[in-house]
Enzyme design. Structure first.
Site, PDB file in Angstrom:
ATOM      1  N   ASP A  31      -7.362  17.326 -15.295  1.00 57.29           N
ATOM      2  CA  ASP A  31      -7.681  15.942 -15.634  1.00 57.29           C
ATOM      3  C   ASP A  31      -7.431  15.796 -17.137  1.00 57.29           C
ATOM      4  OD1 ASP A  31      -8.944  13.597 -16.460  1.00 57.29           O
ATOM      5  OD2 ASP A  31     -10.483  13.713 -14.902  1.00 57.29           O
ATOM      6  N   LYS A  86      -8.761   4.512 -19.241  1.00 64.27           N
ATOM      7  CA  LYS A  86      -9.097   4.965 -20.589  1.00 64.27           C
ATOM      8  C   LYS A  86      -7.906   4.757 -21.527  1.00 64.27           C
ATOM      9  CE  LYS A  86     -12.993   5.903 -18.698  1.00 64.27           C
ATOM     10  NZ  LYS A  86     -12.870   6.305 -17.351  1.00 64.27           N
ATOM     11  N   ARG A 144       0.836  -1.216   0.000  1.00 68.64           N
ATOM     12  CA  ARG A 144       0.000   0.000   0.000  1.00 68.64           C
ATOM     13  C   ARG A 144       0.870   1.266   0.000  1.00 68.64           C
ATOM     14  NH1 ARG A 144      -1.777   2.392   4.347  1.00 68.64           N
ATOM     15  NH2 ARG A 144      -1.988   0.515   5.605  1.00 68.64           N
ATOM     16  N   TYR A 169     -16.481  14.914 -15.711  1.00 70.69           N
ATOM     17  CA  TYR A 169     -17.022  13.582 -15.461  1.00 70.69           C
ATOM     18  C   TYR A 169     -17.963  13.665 -14.255  1.00 70.69           C
ATOM     19  CZ  TYR A 169     -17.317   8.676 -14.223  1.00 70.69           C
ATOM     20  OH  TYR A 169     -17.792   7.433 -13.893  1.00 70.69           O
TER      21      TYR A 169
HETATM   22  N1  LCS Z   1     -11.920  11.573 -15.147  1.00 68.87           N
HETATM   23  C1  LCS Z   1     -12.520  11.469 -16.336  1.00 68.87           C
HETATM   24  C2  LCS Z   1     -12.356  12.577 -17.353  1.00 68.87           C
HETATM   25  C3  LCS Z   1     -13.313  10.364 -16.629  1.00 68.87           C
HETATM   26  O1  LCS Z   1     -13.903  10.313 -17.840  1.00 68.87           O
HETATM   27  C4  LCS Z   1     -13.481   9.345 -15.649  1.00 68.87           C
HETATM   28  C5  LCS Z   1     -14.329   8.161 -15.908  1.00 68.87           C
HETATM   29  C6  LCS Z   1     -12.837   9.499 -14.409  1.00 68.87           C
HETATM   30  C7  LCS Z   1     -12.056  10.610 -14.196  1.00 68.87           C
HETATM   31  C8  LCS Z   1     -12.956   8.457 -13.342  1.00 68.87           C
HETATM   32  O2  LCS Z   1     -12.169   7.351 -13.662  1.00 68.87           O
HETATM   33  P1  LCS Z   1     -12.459   5.839 -13.201  1.00 68.87           P
HETATM   34  O3  LCS Z   1     -12.586   5.857 -11.721  1.00 68.87           O
HETATM   35  O4  LCS Z   1     -13.725   5.406 -13.848  1.00 68.87           O
HETATM   36  O5  LCS Z   1     -11.244   5.109 -13.660  1.00 68.87           O
HETATM   37  N2  LCS Z   1     -15.137   8.298 -17.025  1.00 68.87           N
HETATM   38  C9  LCS Z   1     -16.045   7.459 -17.465  1.00 68.87           C
HETATM   39  C10 LCS Z   1     -16.858   7.732 -18.580  1.00 68.87           C
HETATM   40  O6  LCS Z   1     -16.895   8.775 -19.216  1.00 68.87           O
HETATM   41  N3  LCS Z   1     -17.591   6.684 -18.829  1.00 68.87           N
HETATM   42  O7  LCS Z   1     -17.426   5.694 -17.882  1.00 68.87           O
HETATM   43  C11 LCS Z   1     -16.414   6.126 -16.942  1.00 68.87           C
END
Ligand code: LCS
Length: 398
Positions: A186, A211, A61, A114
């Site tokens: 981001d 992504k 961790r 998001y």
């Molecule tokens: N930041 C952005 C710009 C995102 O699009 C997402 C997830 C996150 C942070 C969070 O990331 P995660 O915890 O899911 O790895 N975006 C998503 C979307 O547009 N569709 O499904 C998840």
């Protein structure tokens, strides 16, 4: 020779940064150190590691060699000094809010980000005395107008999810720094291949590595990259105590993704340009938003200045709004109807009822996320196959 040298170019860094052939057996690919804990040779050594007087691993961790290879890889790609890998993108977002904000602080953030990144500020951090104002950060004047004496953080997505609005990072970092705040970006939608926010004055960059960086829709994860060590030192203990760190097996999978990151991002972008042009010229389409189709001279100039390409996310609305959108979504087969983005496969989704369903309709509309908006993440399939399916689906609607 160290593979982490700053003078290698981005495509080389994707493949090599942070990774040396393993010293014991010469394994070319990073070993997975699948262990929760690390043995000390002596009690004195254990105490020295805990006291920070001797380098070395203690407990996964707190740090793990496989995870560190991924952190060094992305830090090099983003031109940062250090990085912290997290269990999900949301662990990166929430850890940063937790580490950088306190009672009485105010945040200015992009209105169309998001959904959950916004919702935790509105619903959760507000319980601890943190307030937030959401504006179109693409309008630097709106950022300035929303500013308060207690604003400590400017939090930006550019392009925004899912409205693809572009924020001037240079202007925002200048304003934030002049007023004693940090700029966090981001960079999920661009990946470090198409945009390096630290170059434009950001203090911290984060990604959902779920992504583009992983790119194969088989891992969730996140990463935070820092412009300097003091910021890293501020956030690291918060992450390790909150516990949203990345598992070594997860990190190893993501390292497979980073090797082909540049190839995938450019291939998807080439397809996206063609798909966006088709959408823009089709009579069934009401409007299309894609940075590569931008006509406004000031935004075009900004795109050229801070982005190395328009990316592979497209938003559009069909004539006939949501009803036409649903018919289109239900009729796709090559384009997978699923949330997420940045994978090797094309994904299509409806933000108002899916990724941004947690926002109130009023906030959604104010942020430009209309009921009929459809978001497309174009993948790396053969361009002609994608165009054929797109044309067939659109032709059924006219
Ligand atoms: N930041 C952005 C710009 C995102 O699009 C997402 C997830 C996150 C942070 C969070 O990331 P995660 O915890 O899911 O790895 N975006 C998503 C979307 O547009 N569709 O499904 C998840």
């Amino acid at each position: 020779m160290s593979k982490h040298k700053k003078d290698f170019r981005t495509d080389t860094l994707c493949i090599h940064a942070g990774q040396e052939p393993d010293k014991e057996f010469g394994s070319v690919v990073a070993p997975i150190y699948q262990t929760s804990t690390f043995a000390f040779e002596t009690a004195e050594q254990g105490a020295a590691r805990f006291a920070g007087k001797e380098p070395g691993y203690i407990y996964t961790r707190l740090g793990n060699p496989t995870t560190k290879m991924l952190e060094d890889n992305i830090a090099a790609l983003e031109e940062g000094v250090l990085a912290l890998a997290t269990s999900t993108g949301m662990a990166a977002v929430s850890t940063l809010y937790f580490a950088l904000l306190g009672q009485g602080d105010h945040v200015v953030a992009s209105s169309a980000m998001y959904g959950p990144s916004r919702i935790i500020l509105e619903r959760d951090f507000v319980r601890f005395g943190v307030s937030a104002t959401f504006v179109d950060t693409g309008d630097t004047g709106a950022v300035k107008a929303a500013w308060r004496p207690n604003t400590k953080l400017l939090y930006v997505e550019t392009p925004t999810n899912p409205t693809l609005s572009i924020t001037d990072l240079g202007a925002c970092s200048e304003w934030a720094h002049k007023n004693g705040a940090l700029l966090v970006v981001d960079n999920t939608f661009m990946s470090p291949i198409l945009q390096k926010p630290l170059r434009h004055g950001a203090d911290i960059v984060l990604h959902s590595v779920t992504k583009f960086i992983n790119g194969h829709s088989d891992v969730v994860g996140g990463i935070i990259v820092f412009k300097d060590e003091p910021l890293f030192k501020k956030v690291r203990p918060v992450l390790t105590h909150l516990g949203g760190t990345m598992d070594p097996h997860q990190a190893w999978l993501v390292l497979r993704g980073t090797k082909t990151l540049a190839l995938r991002v450019r291939a998807a972008q080439e397809n996206a340009r063609a798909v966006a042009e088709l959408l823009a010229s089709h009579p069934a389409v009401e409007w299309v938003k894609y940075p590569g189709l931008e006509k406004e001279p000031a935004i075009k100039a900004l795109i050229e200045k801070q982005m190395d390409g328009p990316g592979s996310l497209i938003s559009f609305e069909l004539k006939g709004g949501i009803e036409a959108g649903k018919r289109f979504l239900d009729g796709t087969s090559l384009m997978t109807l699923a949330v997420s983005l940045g994978g090797i496969e094309t994904l299509i989704q409806h933000p108002a009822s899916m990724t941004h369903a947690g926002m109130s309709r009023e906030n959604r509309l104010a942020a430009g996320i209309s009921d009929g908006l459809v978001r497309l993440s174009v993948g790396c399939e053969d361009k002609e196959d994608l165009l054929k399916e797109m044309k067939e689906g659109l032709n059924k609607l006219v």
